[in-house]
Enzyme design. Structure first.
Site: not given
Ligand code: AMP
Length: 213
Positions: A15, A88, A126, A160, A171
């Site tokens: 994404k 989400r 990654r 990360r 996740r």
């Molecule tokens: P990402 O980089 O999109 O994988 O997001 C990393 C982390 O941020 C996720 O595992 C969640 O802990 C938090 N996070 C990101 N977007 C959301 C969302 N829309 N709702 C809740 N937590 C989020």
């Protein structure tokens, strides 16, 4: 009508990569909730500490906290924008409907579909350069020298905190339980386009760009 392009896909589906391309090539801003939460890390507030803890475990930040940052960040966007990692959950999807109405924009959802075992490799492998952001993968795109950026030999590659095996599993489970059901919702309202996320980045981009136009 201006659009809110929602990219839906499990962590590691690409994404962020696609959203960045839309921003670079079409000038459509990328709004990533994950990036916004990661930026909060530097703040020394109770909320920032809580967010950091939730993220490291691979769980989701609360719907209301997340909605607040999305509302605040999108308020200044007059045109179309891309949401990367939002919504989400079903609650977030309904909060976004209200926001779209308020902003006079239409929602388009795009699913980037990648099988789970492929995602597991992509995420745990990654790495990124802390200087230029270049992305590597120890399995599919290793750097020339172990652990350092090809372009910045002094920069030790970042891994990360939430890309460790246990958080990745959480996740991916969280995605399947909370986010995948949103696909039916967008499909049922005739706003979903599905793309195969296992192909080349440029091929995927071509399809996505068509919907973003
Ligand atoms: P990402 O980089 O999109 O994988 O997001 C990393 C982390 O941020 C996720 O595992 C969640 O802990 C938090 N996070 C990101 N977007 C959301 C969302 N829309 N709702 C809740 N937590 C989020």
């Amino acid at each position: 009508m201006n659009k809110i392009i929602v990219l839906i896909g499990a962590p590691g589906a690409g994404k962020g990569t696609q959203a960045r391309l839309l921003e670079e090539r079409r000038g459509i801003p990328q709004i990533s909730t994950g990036d916004m939460f990661r930026e909060m890390k530097t703040l020394d507030t109770p909320l920032a500490k809580e967010v950091q803890h939730i993220m490291a475990s691979g769980m989701l930040v609360s719907d209301d906290v997340t909605f607040r940052i999305v509302q605040e960040r999108t308020a200044r966007e007059k045109g179309s924008y891309v949401l990367d990692g939002y919504p989400r959950t079903a609650v977030q999807a309904s909060q976004l409907e209200a926001l779209a109405k308020e902003q006079g924009k239409e929602i388009r959802a795009i699913e980037i579909d990648v099988p789970r075992d492929e995602l597991f490799k992509r995420l745990t492998g990654r790495r990124s350069c802390p200087v230029c952001g270049e992305l590597y993968n120890i399995y599919s795109r290793p750097p020339k020298n172990d652990g350092v950026c090809d372009l910045h030999p002094d920069a030790k590659l970042d891994h990360r905190a939430d890309d460790n095996e246990e958080s990745v599993k959480t996740r991916l489970d969280t995605y399947e339980a909370n986010t995948a059901p949103l696909l039916k919702y967008y499909e049922g309202t005739g706003r979903l386009q599905k793309v195969d996320g296992t192909r080349e980045i440029e091929q995927i981009y071509k399809e996505i760009e068509g919907s973003a136009a």
